[in-house]
Scaffold this motif. Structure first.
Motif, mmCIF file in Angstrom:
data_model
loop_
_atom_site.group_PDB
_atom_site.id
_atom_site.type_symbol
_atom_site.label_atom_id
_atom_site.label_comp_id
_atom_site.label_asym_id
_atom_site.label_seq_id
_atom_site.Cartn_x
_atom_site.Cartn_y
_atom_site.Cartn_z
ATOM 1 N N ASP A 185 13.499 -2.651 0.699
ATOM 2 C CA ASP A 185 14.368 -3.692 0.157
ATOM 3 C C ASP A 185 14.662 -4.735 1.236
ATOM 4 N N GLY A 186 14.303 -5.981 0.974
ATOM 5 C CA GLY A 186 14.520 -7.056 1.938
ATOM 6 C C GLY A 186 13.375 -7.241 2.911
ATOM 7 N N ALA A 187 12.366 -6.331 2.888
ATOM 8 C CA ALA A 187 11.221 -6.466 3.792
ATOM 9 C C ALA A 187 10.174 -7.380 3.159
ATOM 10 N N GLY A 188 9.110 -7.631 3.912
ATOM 11 C CA GLY A 188 8.030 -8.467 3.385
ATOM 12 C C GLY A 188 8.245 -9.939 3.620
ATOM 13 N N ALA A 189 8.937 -10.281 4.719
ATOM 14 C CA ALA A 189 9.188 -11.695 5.007
ATOM 15 C C ALA A 189 7.895 -12.426 5.350
ATOM 16 N N SER A 190 6.917 -11.715 5.920
ATOM 17 C CA SER A 190 5.638 -12.325 6.260
ATOM 18 C C SER A 190 4.523 -11.561 5.569
ATOM 19 N N PRO A 191 3.337 -12.199 5.376
ATOM 20 C CA PRO A 191 2.234 -11.492 4.708
ATOM 21 C C PRO A 191 1.840 -10.201 5.409
ATOM 22 N N ALA A 192 1.885 -10.172 6.740
ATOM 23 C CA ALA A 192 1.485 -8.970 7.467
ATOM 24 C C ALA A 192 2.407 -7.795 7.182
ATOM 25 N N ASP A 193 3.672 -8.074 6.870
ATOM 26 C CA ASP A 193 4.624 -6.993 6.572
ATOM 27 C C ASP A 193 4.287 -6.265 5.280
ATOM 28 N N ASN A 194 3.484 -6.899 4.425
ATOM 29 C CA ASN A 194 3.150 -6.305 3.130
ATOM 30 C C ASN A 194 1.799 -5.600 3.128
ATOM 31 N N LEU A 195 1.113 -5.568 4.272
ATOM 32 C CA LEU A 195 -0.241 -5.021 4.334
ATOM 33 C C LEU A 195 -0.295 -3.826 5.273
ATOM 34 N N TYR A 196 -0.967 -2.757 4.810
ATOM 35 C CA TYR A 196 -1.090 -1.530 5.595
ATOM 36 C C TYR A 196 -2.469 -0.931 5.377
ATOM 37 N N THR A 197 -2.973 -0.273 6.405
ATOM 38 C CA THR A 197 -4.065 0.665 6.184
ATOM 39 C C THR A 197 -3.445 1.978 5.714
ATOM 40 N N PHE A 198 -4.299 2.907 5.256
ATOM 41 C CA PHE A 198 -3.765 4.176 4.784
ATOM 42 C C PHE A 198 -3.002 4.900 5.885
ATOM 43 N N GLU A 199 -3.580 4.938 7.083
ATOM 44 C CA GLU A 199 -2.928 5.644 8.188
ATOM 45 C C GLU A 199 -1.635 4.950 8.609
ATOM 46 N N GLU A 200 -1.628 3.623 8.604
ATOM 47 C CA GLU A 200 -0.409 2.890 8.948
ATOM 48 C C GLU A 200 0.686 3.154 7.915
ATOM 49 N N PHE A 201 0.287 3.201 6.648
ATOM 50 C CA PHE A 201 1.245 3.494 5.581
ATOM 51 C C PHE A 201 1.852 4.879 5.775
ATOM 52 N N ARG A 202 0.992 5.848 6.036
ATOM 53 C CA ARG A 202 1.478 7.216 6.213
ATOM 54 C C ARG A 202 2.370 7.324 7.454
ATOM 55 N N VAL A 234 2.573 -1.779 -5.533
ATOM 56 C CA VAL A 234 1.488 -1.901 -4.559
ATOM 57 C C VAL A 234 0.163 -2.003 -5.298
ATOM 58 N N VAL A 235 -0.829 -2.531 -4.597
ATOM 59 C CA VAL A 235 -2.223 -2.480 -5.058
ATOM 60 C C VAL A 235 -3.034 -1.921 -3.895
ATOM 61 N N GLN A 236 -4.064 -1.164 -4.219
ATOM 62 C CA GLN A 236 -4.901 -0.570 -3.196
ATOM 63 C C GLN A 236 -6.364 -0.873 -3.480
ATOM 64 N N LYS A 237 -7.056 -1.295 -2.445
ATOM 65 C CA LYS A 237 -8.483 -1.538 -2.551
ATOM 66 C C LYS A 237 -9.126 -1.005 -1.287
ATOM 67 N N GLY A 238 -9.827 0.106 -1.417
ATOM 68 C CA GLY A 238 -10.392 0.741 -0.238
ATOM 69 C C GLY A 238 -9.286 1.263 0.656
ATOM 70 N N ASP A 239 -9.321 0.838 1.910
ATOM 71 C CA ASP A 239 -8.318 1.289 2.873
ATOM 72 C C ASP A 239 -7.161 0.295 3.002
ATOM 73 N N VAL A 240 -7.158 -0.733 2.170
ATOM 74 C CA VAL A 240 -6.111 -1.759 2.239
ATOM 75 C C VAL A 240 -5.058 -1.483 1.180
ATOM 76 N N ILE A 241 -3.819 -1.392 1.618
ATOM 77 C CA ILE A 241 -2.680 -1.187 0.711
ATOM 78 C C ILE A 241 -1.771 -2.403 0.848
ATOM 79 N N LYS A 242 -1.463 -3.003 -0.282
ATOM 80 C CA LYS A 242 -0.704 -4.254 -0.268
ATOM 81 C C LYS A 242 0.507 -4.140 -1.174
ATOM 82 N N ASP A 256 -6.110 -11.408 2.903
ATOM 83 C CA ASP A 256 -5.323 -10.190 3.158
ATOM 84 C C ASP A 256 -6.043 -9.267 4.144
ATOM 85 N N ARG A 257 -7.352 -9.113 3.958
ATOM 86 C CA ARG A 257 -8.116 -8.253 4.867
ATOM 87 C C ARG A 257 -8.100 -8.803 6.287
ATOM 88 N N GLY A 258 -8.254 -10.141 6.400
ATOM 89 C CA GLY A 258 -8.240 -10.741 7.725
ATOM 90 C C GLY A 258 -6.899 -10.572 8.420
#
Length: 456
Positions: A185-202, A234-242, A256-258
């Motif tokens: 709640d309140g996060a996601g101020a920048s695009p990078a804050d909304n993007l994770y790899t699976f390991e980063e998410f975990r 969230v949406v997931q495509k491969g190892d990208v979680i958004k 997003d990948r870049g």
């Protein structure tokens, strides 16, 4: 081997031993003969199994060697692990798990991960109606002919053969998802804050969504699937979680990948910088120890190593600075794109509003002219009504002078009546005084009327 901390669970603490003996008995035939007792039995075991799973007591059943916290491993060994001193083993656990599965409290793991349909979707309505109208009577008839068996005709051992497997405990997944959304709640101020790899998410959320435990790899997959399919956050495509911030943002783009690659590279460089700094600190400590021990050759070797580490740290810090600057530039550009999209959308909306026929110049002038004409008509009607009222007053022969004279006469009459009332009250008081004055004071009694009259 049973769970040693079993008696400390809330469900056990609040339950007497005699009640536990009942809960540990086999009641698979009571679903129809005593449904209230059967459902209370299932509810108690549901709460107990949730506590056991969420505490990670099942053992190293995860694919990564850790214990699952959202998934129940329904095996016969679970019966032994739930053995309670003085009560024994749960004889109806298989029946309980089967009932929880029918109630959707437990969902087969493979089905949960592969299904495109939400766990809350009751299914296609015509199919459900047909199943109830046709399927139920047909199944009952087949049971009467011994073609199929009823649910409560299976023994506990036969039930276990049917239900063994891995199941998602839906209540725990919901709890974890609620906690994660609160954390976000309140996060996601920048695009990078909304993007994770699976390991980063975990790594980011695994230790936080359930108290005192870390999610396993399979738990994390289950949670992401629930967030994507049921919560649609969230949406997931491969190892990208958004994490989704808008309804139109439900796809993973090349941008997003870049951004994620840059974010990951920055994170890796920060870890390298921290490791190099730790080595420098350790080397500095080694140099000090060698000098204290008069071991100059070792101190010199450590000093050369520290010099190499200092150079490496300087290079890594330079690379880190460049990558962070690049990431900020990319995020700024991505944010500018979103701003321009908003401008375009706002412009289109404004154009659509301004193109409405009511807002055309000719229509506006026509409307204002009509409004002015209506106001003029209203004034004419008001003036006519006022003139008509004056004419009616004259025709009635009403004279304002006569009305004013009559009003003054009424006022004088009212004042006269008030004065008379005051005088009458004074006279009554005088009579009362004379009645109580002694005979030896005639002078004062005679003087009193005079003072009263003078006062009046």
């Amino acid at each position: 081997m049973s769970y040693p901390a079993l008696p400390a669970l809330p469900t056990y603490v609040s339950t007497s031993k005699s009640r536990l003996q009942s809960l540990y008995s086999d009641i698979h035939r009571q679903k129809h003969s005593n449904p209230s007792s059967f459902h209370a039995y299932v509810d108690w075991w549901h709460a107990t199994l949730k506590d056991v799973i969420s505490r990670g007591w099942q053992g190293s059943d995860g694919s990564d060697g850790t214990s699952n916290k959202l998934i129940l491993g329904a095996r016969r060994t679970l019966v032994d692990k739930l053995r309670y001193e003085g009560v024994g083993k749960p004889l109806g656990l298989g029946t309980t798990i089967a009932e929880m599965r029918r109630n959707n409290d437990l969902i087969p793991l493979s089905q949960f991960l592969t299904s495109q349909q939400s766990v809350y979707d009751p299914g296609w309505l015509p199919y459900r109606i047909a199943s109830f109208v046709v399927g139920k009577p047909l199944w009952w008839a087949m049971e009467q002919l011994d073609i199929v068996r009823s649910e409560d005709s299976y023994t506990e051992a036969e039930t276990w053969k049917k239900i063994e497997g891995d199941y998602v405990m839906l209540g725990l997944v919901v709890q974890a998802a609620d906690t994660l959304e609160t954390l976000r709640d309140g996060a996601g101020a920048s695009p990078a804050d909304n993007l994770y790899t699976f390991e980063e998410f975990r790594r980011e959320f695994g230790p936080k969504v359930l108290p005192g435990v870390v999610l396993s790899e399979m738990d994390t997959k289950v949670l992401i699937k629930y967030l994507e399919r049921e919560r649609r956050v969230v949406v997931q495509k491969g190892d990208v979680i958004k994490f989704v911030t808008a309804s139109h943002d439900r796809e993973v783009t090349a941008v997003d990948r870049g951004i994620l690659e840059l974010k990951t590279a920055v994170g890796n460089l920060r870890e390298q910088v921290d490791n190099i700094q730790n080595k420098i600190d350790q080397t500095t400590s080694n140099i000090s120890n060698a000098l204290r021990q008069q071991r100059k050759s070792i101190a010199l070797a450590e000093l050369r190593f520290k010099k190499h580490l200092d150079d490496m740290l300087s290079k890594r810090l330079g690379s880190l600075h460049n990558l962070e600057s690049t990431l900020i530039s990319v995020e700024t550009a991505a944010g500018d794109v979103e701003i321009m999209k908003t401008y375009e959308s706002s412009t289109a909306t404004l154009k659509a509003i301004l193109s409405h026929p009511s807002l055309q110049r000719d229509k506006i002038e026509e409307t204002l002219d009509a409004l002015a004409a209506s106001n003029a008509d209203a004034r004419e009607i008001d003036d006519a009504i006022r003139m008509g009222g004056d004419i009616v007053a004259v025709d009635a022969g009403i004279d304002d002078t006569e009305i004013e004279a009559e009003l003054n006469a009424l006022v004088e009459e009212a004042e006269k009546e008030r004065d008379e009332a005051v005088e009458q009250a004074v006279l009554e008081k005088l009579h009362d005084i004379e009645a109580h004055v002694p005979q030896s004071a005639p002078v004062q009694a005679e003087a009193a009327p005079r003072r009263t009259a003078e006062a009046a």
